[in-house]
Design a protein around this motif. Structure first.
Motif, PDB file in Angstrom:
ATOM      1  N   THR B  46       0.912  -1.174   0.117  1.00 52.71           N
ATOM      2  CA  THR B  46       0.036  -0.053  -0.017  1.00 52.71           C
ATOM      3  C   THR B  46       0.814   1.253  -0.204  1.00 52.71           C
ATOM      4  O   THR B  46       1.981   1.297   0.607  1.00 52.71           O
ATOM      5  CB  THR B  46      -0.737   0.009   1.296  1.00 52.71           C
ATOM      6  N   THR B  48       2.669   4.609   0.725  1.00 52.34           N
ATOM      7  CA  THR B  48       2.946   5.321   2.111  1.00 52.34           C
ATOM      8  C   THR B  48       3.622   6.597   1.527  1.00 52.34           C
ATOM      9  O   THR B  48       4.451   6.639   0.708  1.00 52.34           O
ATOM     10  CB  THR B  48       3.435   4.441   3.164  1.00 52.34           C
ATOM     11  N   TRP B  82       0.457  12.587  14.886  1.00 53.88           N
ATOM     12  CA  TRP B  82      -0.867  12.098  14.622  1.00 53.88           C
ATOM     13  C   TRP B  82      -0.972  12.188  13.000  1.00 53.88           C
ATOM     14  O   TRP B  82      -1.328  11.260  12.173  1.00 53.88           O
ATOM     15  CB  TRP B  82      -1.941  12.363  15.243  1.00 53.88           C
ATOM     16  N   LEU B  88      -3.831   5.748  13.568  1.00 53.63           N
ATOM     17  CA  LEU B  88      -3.761   4.106  13.851  1.00 53.63           C
ATOM     18  C   LEU B  88      -3.781   3.430  12.433  1.00 53.63           C
ATOM     19  O   LEU B  88      -2.982   2.480  12.257  1.00 53.63           O
ATOM     20  CB  LEU B  88      -4.808   3.599  14.796  1.00 53.63           C
ATOM     21  N   GLU B  89      -4.674   4.245  11.533  1.00 57.14           N
ATOM     22  CA  GLU B  89      -4.833   3.515  10.322  1.00 57.14           C
ATOM     23  C   GLU B  89      -3.687   3.339   9.499  1.00 57.14           C
ATOM     24  O   GLU B  89      -3.234   2.636   8.705  1.00 57.14           O
ATOM     25  CB  GLU B  89      -5.880   4.294   9.457  1.00 57.14           C
ATOM     26  N   GLY B  90      -2.807   4.636   9.337  1.00 54.05           N
ATOM     27  CA  GLY B  90      -1.310   4.631   9.016  1.00 54.05           C
ATOM     28  C   GLY B  90      -0.473   3.821   9.399  1.00 54.05           C
ATOM     29  O   GLY B  90       0.367   3.157   8.568  1.00 54.05           O
ATOM     30  N   GLN B  92      -1.328   0.735  10.547  1.00 54.09           N
ATOM     31  CA  GLN B  92      -1.556  -0.436  10.365  1.00 54.09           C
ATOM     32  C   GLN B  92      -1.101  -0.845   8.723  1.00 54.09           C
ATOM     33  O   GLN B  92      -0.915  -1.996   8.387  1.00 54.09           O
ATOM     34  CB  GLN B  92      -3.146  -0.645  10.199  1.00 54.09           C
ATOM     35  N   ILE B  93      -1.195   0.403   8.021  1.00 51.77           N
ATOM     36  CA  ILE B  93      -0.685   0.127   6.536  1.00 51.77           C
ATOM     37  C   ILE B  93       0.854  -0.059   6.666  1.00 51.77           C
ATOM     38  O   ILE B  93       1.515  -1.306   5.933  1.00 51.77           O
ATOM     39  CB  ILE B  93      -0.835   1.508   5.899  1.00 51.77           C
ATOM     40  N   THR B  96       1.269  -3.959   7.642  1.00 48.33           N
ATOM     41  CA  THR B  96       0.781  -4.670   6.455  1.00 48.33           C
ATOM     42  C   THR B  96       2.105  -4.772   5.618  1.00 48.33           C
ATOM     43  O   THR B  96       2.400  -5.708   5.029  1.00 48.33           O
ATOM     44  CB  THR B  96      -0.533  -4.357   5.696  1.00 48.33           C
ATOM     45  N   LYS B 137      -2.943  -0.819  19.739  1.00 51.40           N
ATOM     46  CA  LYS B 137      -4.210  -1.554  19.795  1.00 51.40           C
ATOM     47  C   LYS B 137      -4.781  -1.814  20.989  1.00 51.40           C
ATOM     48  O   LYS B 137      -6.067  -1.609  21.396  1.00 51.40           O
ATOM     49  CB  LYS B 137      -4.187  -2.804  19.063  1.00 51.40           C
TER      50      LYS B 137
END
Lengths: 260, 203
Positions: B46, B48, B82, B88-90, B92-93, B96, B137
């Motif tokens: 993904t 970034t 932030w 948090l989404e960033g 998680q990318i 992954t 998390k």
């Protein structure tokens, strides 16, 4: 102890297949990579010869003691093979992966706890305490082995460790066999032990068939060499060079920005 | 059949079901991962913003990945952090992507067994990144995300940055043609192909 022709057939087939596998392990230079596994297969060949001789020339007691002594040695070697497989998978740079030490600790503890719990619940109907102890010991060892192989598979996949073909074949074979063996030992613990019981005889034969299947699988997989290193395609090489160029540009930009 | 036997059979049935399920799940996951093609792996990455990642990471460590002196580090404000990380989404990318990076290293290992060392280091970096994200998390569940985010998020980003820096250092230090090819391959997670869906805007 009287042996049926089917018993003798299994005995002969086990001896021949184990001997073939042993020859492959030495002739294809696998013995150096898997010393404990080679020792286990050697023990199986020796066990067959020794038990055959004791069965013909020894007493019932001698056979009993020889059988269980060799079985204890076999279990110890099986646990050594688990260690061997683990060390080949989780020590890629000849050092145990530091991030997995605690995971290994609690998984081993949990596996032993579950195996002890199941063994405690088992109450095989046996005539002597020796028979009961021996069957419980077998059950404990198989339940522990089964969990250790499953745990190894889970940890390796979730932590990103690749498996080599031969190591995977040994682990899959022993893992599948120990899973079947847990079922067989459950049958023994439920129905009881003794050659006069038809259920015991049938279960022992199923166990032997499963073991022979494993040996055949190992003979085929260990006969062939692992996949050799391949060559990159021209397209892939081109793509990689392009990626590297772009990255070098980005880093130059980054450095100049940091220096401002 | 006595009660103990019933408990025993039930326990063995549960034991076998759990073991079969776990073995089957990981076996198929491994098969999927090991059979992925080069293109499939690249497609899993993904996009970034590398500049943001560098800015966050270099606030805590230098370009070699070494910690900065206490007075010079951690100067970014939590709100700024932030935004740069993408919440948090960033993270998680990044998590992954780090998994894909490890898969990519394992994939390259098929061509170059010498890549083993790089793959193992990347795997450990990815584990560190996952550990930090897992703490965050956990903080979401306990309602402490605002307090925990600056500390763990910045360290997660540093782990990701170090993964990329480590490869470049090896590339720069090495004169072996095979080794340099490997390092070039590992860059793919930070420098996507221009024609692919991961095309990044110029920095």
């Amino acid at each position: 102890m009287r042996l049926t022709s089917l018993d003798l057939l299994f005995w002969a087939a086990g001896f021949l297949l184990n001997s073939t596998l042993l020859v492959i392990l030495w002739c294809r230079y696998r013995a150096r990579s898997f010393p404990f596994f080679t020792a286990l297969i050697t023990l199986m060949v020796v066990k067959t010869i020794v038990l055959y001789c004791v069965q013909h020339y020894g007493t019932r007691d001698t056979y009993f003691h020889t059988y269980w002594s060799l079985s204890i040695l076999e279990t110890l070697l099986q646990l050594s093979v688990v260690y061997e497989v683990a060390s080949l998978v989780f020590r890629p740079l000849d050092v145990w992966a530091p991030d997995l030490k605690s995971t290994f600790g609690w998984l081993l503890g949990l596996s032993i706890f579950v195996a002890v719990g199941l063994t405690w619940l088992a109450s095989p109907p046996a005539r002597t305490w020796m028979q009961s102890f021996a069957k419980k010991g077998d059950f404990f060892a198989e339940a522990l082995l089964c969990q250790l192989f499953v745990a190894m598979m889970g940890v390796s996949v979730s932590a990103g460790f690749p498996w080599k073909t031969h190591v995977a074949a040994i682990a899959q074979g022993l893992g599948a066999y120990s899973l079947i063996a847990v079922l067989i030992e459950t049958g023994h613990a439920y129905f009881g032990v003794g050659r006069e019981m038809p259920a015991f005889v049938v279960l022992s034969q199923v166990r032997m068939i499963a073991y022979l299947g494993c040996i055949v699988y190992w003979i085929f997989t260990l006969s062939y060499d692992e996949q050799p290193a391949r060559q990159m395609t021209g397209k892939m090489r081109e793509q990689i060079v392009d990626l590297q160029t772009r990255m070098a540009y980005d880093l130059r930009t980054l450095r100049s920005r940091k220096n401002r | 059949m006595n009660a103990r036997n019933i408990y025993f059979l039930a326990a063995v049935a549960l034991f076998l079901a759990v073991n079969l399920y776990v073995a089957g799940y990981y076996y198929f996951r491994y098969r999927r991962s090991s059979q992925a093609s080069w293109e499939n792996l690249l497609a899993q990455l993904t996009w970034t913003d590398r500049n943001n990642i560098s800015q966050v990471a270099l606030d805590l460590v230098d370009e070699a990945g070494l910690p900065r002196p206490p007075g010079e580090s951690a100067t970014l404000e939590p709100s700024e952090l932030w935004g740069l990380v993408g919440g948090l989404e960033g993270l998680q990318i990044l998590e992954t992507n780090s998994e894909v990076l490890v898969d990519l290293a394992c994939y390259v290992q098929q061509w170059y067994p010498e890549a083993l060392g790089v793959a193992e280091r990347l795997r450990q970096d990815a584990r560190e990144l996952k550990w930090h994200v897992a703490r965050l998390k956990g903080a979401v569940e306990t309602g402490n995300l605002q307090v925990s985010f600056p500390f763990y998020a910045q360290r997660a980003v540093v782990a990701y940055y170090v993964m990329t820096r480590r490869v470049l250092s090896l590339y720069e230090a090495s004169n072996f043609a095979m080794m340099s090819d490997l390092q070039k391959a590992l860059w793919s997670n930070v420098c996507p192909p221009p024609s692919g869906k991961l095309t990044a805007p110029s920095g």
